[in-house]
Design an enzyme around this catalytic site. Structure first.
Site, PDB file in Angstrom:
ATOM      1  N   ALA A   1       4.635   7.331  -4.684  1.00  0.00           N
ATOM      2  CA  ALA A   1       3.879   6.948  -3.493  1.00  0.00           C
ATOM      3  C   ALA A   1       4.836   6.768  -2.319  1.00  0.00           C
ATOM      4  O   ALA A   1       6.029   7.073  -2.416  1.00  0.00           O
ATOM      5  CB  ALA A   1       3.085   5.675  -3.759  1.00  0.00           C
TER       6      ALA A   1
ATOM      7  N   ILE B   1       6.068   4.095  -0.899  1.00  0.00           N
ATOM      8  CA  ILE B   1       7.042   3.004  -0.956  1.00  0.00           C
ATOM      9  C   ILE B   1       7.930   3.094  -2.186  1.00  0.00           C
ATOM     10  O   ILE B   1       9.111   2.760  -2.141  1.00  0.00           O
ATOM     11  CB  ILE B   1       6.320   1.640  -0.935  1.00  0.00           C
ATOM     12  CG1 ILE B   1       5.542   1.475   0.371  1.00  0.00           C
ATOM     13  CG2 ILE B   1       7.300   0.496  -1.104  1.00  0.00           C
ATOM     14  CD1 ILE B   1       6.401   1.386   1.605  1.00  0.00           C
TER      15      ILE B   1
ATOM     16  N   VAL C   1       7.303   5.611  -9.995  1.00  0.00           N
ATOM     17  CA  VAL C   1       7.213   4.976 -11.304  1.00  0.00           C
ATOM     18  C   VAL C   1       7.694   5.937 -12.383  1.00  0.00           C
ATOM     19  O   VAL C   1       7.339   7.126 -12.370  1.00  0.00           O
ATOM     20  CB  VAL C   1       5.767   4.527 -11.603  1.00  0.00           C
ATOM     21  CG1 VAL C   1       5.663   3.920 -12.999  1.00  0.00           C
ATOM     22  CG2 VAL C   1       5.300   3.526 -10.554  1.00  0.00           C
TER      23      VAL C   1
ATOM     24  N   LYS D   1       9.146   0.572 -11.952  1.00  0.00           N
ATOM     25  CA  LYS D   1       8.859   0.902 -10.554  1.00  0.00           C
ATOM     26  C   LYS D   1      10.134   0.744  -9.736  1.00  0.00           C
ATOM     27  O   LYS D   1      10.770  -0.322  -9.755  1.00  0.00           O
ATOM     28  CB  LYS D   1       7.766  -0.012 -10.004  1.00  0.00           C
ATOM     29  CG  LYS D   1       7.314   0.356  -8.602  1.00  0.00           C
ATOM     30  CD  LYS D   1       6.057  -0.395  -8.207  1.00  0.00           C
ATOM     31  CE  LYS D   1       5.538   0.072  -6.854  1.00  0.00           C
ATOM     32  NZ  LYS D   1       4.261  -0.565  -6.493  1.00  0.00           N
TER      33      LYS D   1
ATOM     34  N   ASP E   1      -5.061  -3.110  -1.584  1.00  0.00           N
ATOM     35  CA  ASP E   1      -4.667  -1.694  -1.508  1.00  0.00           C
ATOM     36  C   ASP E   1      -5.424  -0.919  -2.589  1.00  0.00           C
ATOM     37  O   ASP E   1      -4.834  -0.214  -3.397  1.00  0.00           O
ATOM     38  CB  ASP E   1      -3.156  -1.572  -1.708  1.00  0.00           C
ATOM     39  CG  ASP E   1      -2.603  -0.271  -1.139  1.00  0.00           C
ATOM     40  OD1 ASP E   1      -3.328   0.412  -0.390  1.00  0.00           O
ATOM     41  OD2 ASP E   1      -1.443   0.073  -1.441  1.00  0.00           O
TER      42      ASP E   1
END
Length: 513
Positions: A128, A130, A133, A147, A282
């Protein structure tokens, strides 16, 4: 200069991917066709519009990617091909190299990766804006998800936020709505949430809190965090196995009750907001899966807890009362609540605000979700709020964003879902718990430690309260005079002591010399 450089990059990206052509192509005017031919001269815009928009947002960085994630859930507002392409931003952003991820993990833990995991999958399973994983297995055999924060994120986000703060100041100065919209406060809220998302320890703490809150509801699963393997840049959590909620046909084929899944999602959201005042903010489809394991079949799996919203008791109370008044179509009460909460000027005519709200909301009732657009409702409410000088509440910006996500998700799962019928019983039950006997008992329990401290002092305080005012004043005056007498005696004693020392010193000097 940093702002100027960033603006130049944004303008270049817009031009490079033909976003100007996308924006202007919806204007159906003869002169616009001529303008479109002019601005596209010398540019090859062969890729589909959705692909171009996705690539542009990826190039511009995390804040723009998050905007695209929200937009991807609004299939009522954007074409289907664009929505499908933007959905790839939810968990399909290009990953950074596996070797770099490995180095970041080893630096975070100060150990070689083979000393931490018995196996580690180099290829990222999700990526993603940010972080990304990787799956791994601990030395004791537990399967985990690792992560890893993307390198260099802080500088990029700080640059964009600095630009947003500058634009917010200009909006506040130049726009007639500047004071009411509170752009600087909104950007400050956004700043807090984004910087919180860059601290993965905070994300792990958010997950632990949601896991405790949701344990008894048994509708949603939150992964357990392994605290001895959590740092600001890397966290290790329980590996969750499920089907992405966007794969509706696969869920239906597996026997999942899709309408119930939609209703459960509404229950989870309202429980987090109104019972706990702590909600996953989110909730795009990339962060939600559904379990197919026999013991947890049909439950939600929540992921990615970098952004959570919090509400005070006052916020929850006003919001719940507003929702219930909406459900009961009591628009006068809605208008009164806006005045009581200070969201509109106190001199606002309640009957005029009531009529305006009725005109916006009444057409939306008795219709399934597929025929309702909260986006359109919010747009009309915004126009109404401008007329009545309703102040934007920065602390509710995340809640509004999450509501749009929930509507988009519900629209995908069950277009026939009646949001009002599903949510109304929950809110009425919650309000009864707040203002009924159960609410009273719970508040007494919460205040019990304070009562334990106050009870021993109660007789003295009661005695003082029952004394006539002249008696109280006389007693206070007597205490003041007694304090002055004690102070005078103390200074007299100090003076005598100093004189004694001085006299002794004179005698010593006399005999010495």
């Amino acid at each position: 200069m940093r702002h100027l450089a960033r603006l130049i990059l944004i303008v270049y990206t817009v031009f490079r991917y033909g976003l100007d052509e996308l924006a202007l192509s919806n204007i159906r005017k003869p002169w616009m066709r001529v303008l479109l031919r002019v601005i596209t001269v010398g540019r090859r815009l062969d890729a589909p519009r959705g692909v171009r928009l996705r690539l542009a947002l990826e190039r511009l960085g995390p804040i723009f990617v998050k905007f695209g994630q929200v937009l991807s859930t609004r299939r009522d507002l954007i074409p289907a091909d664009v929505a499908e392409e933007l959905a790839r931003l939810q968990d399909d952003v290009p990953p950074f190299p596996a070797a770099q991820a490995r180095a970041l993990i080893e630096r975070a833990f100060g150990r070689r990766i083979e000393e931490i995991f018995s196996s580690f999958e180099a290829e990222a399973v999700a990526s993603a804006s940010i972080a990304q994983v990787h799956f791994a297995t601990l030395m004791d055999g537990r399967e985990v998800a690792v992560k890893v924060l993307r390198p260099g994120m802080l500088a990029v986000i700080d640059d964009d936020l600095s630009l947003m703060r500058t634009l917010a100041r200009w909006v506040e100065r130049l726009s007639a709505d500047g004071k009411r919209l509170k752009p600087r406060e909104v950007v400050a809220e956004f700043d807090n949430y984004l910087h919180d998302e860059l601290d993965l320890v905070r994300e792990a703490a958010n997950a632990a809190q949601l896991r405790r809150n949701m344990a008894e509801l048994r509708l949603v699963m939150v992964p357990e965090m392994y605290w001895d393997l959590c740092t600001k840049t890397v966290i290790v959590m329980e590996r969750m196995t499920g089907v992405p909620i966007s794969q509706i046909q696969r869920l239906r084929d597996a026997g999942v009750d899709i309408p119930k899944l939609a209703r459960d999602g509404v229950t989870i959201f309202f429980t987090q907001v109104f019972r706990d005042g702590f909600f996953h903010a989110d909730m795009h489809p990339g962060n939600i899966q559904v379990s197919l394991a026999p013991e947890t079949f049909g439950r939600y799996i929540a992921l990615d807890f970098g952004i959570v919203g919090t509400l005070t008791e006052t916020d929850k109370d006003y919001l719940a009362q507003n929702f219930i008044a909406f459900f009961r179509r009591d628009y006068k009460r809605v208008a009164e609540l806006h005045v009581e909460s200070g969201w509109v000027p106190p001199q606002t005519r309640v009957d005029a605000l009531e009529g305006a709200i009725r005109a916006v909301c009444e057409p939306q009732f008795d219709r399934p979700l597929k025929d309702i657009s909260l986006g359109q409702v919010l747009l009309r409410l915004f126009q109404t709020s401008r007329r009545f000088n309703v102040e934007i509440q920065p602390q509710l910006v995340l809640l509004q964003k999450t509501l749009l996500n929930i509507e988009g998700l519900g629209r995908q799962l069950d277009p026939e879902l009646d949001l009002w019928v599903t949510a109304r019983p929950f809110l009425e039950r919650w309000m009864e718990d707040q203002i009924g006997w159960d609410g009273l008992v719970n508040r007494l329990k919460n205040e019990a430690p304070r009562y334990v401290q106050l009870l021993p002092e109660l007789p003295r305080l009661l005695h003082q309260a029952l004394q006539p005012r002249p008696a109280i004043e006389a007693r206070l005056l007597a205490e003041l005079l007694e304090d002055r007498r004690r102070s005078r005696r103390m200074w007299q004693q100090i003076g005598a002591l100093l004189l004694g020392f001085a006299g002794g010193a004179v005698m010593v000097l006399f005999f010495v010399y």
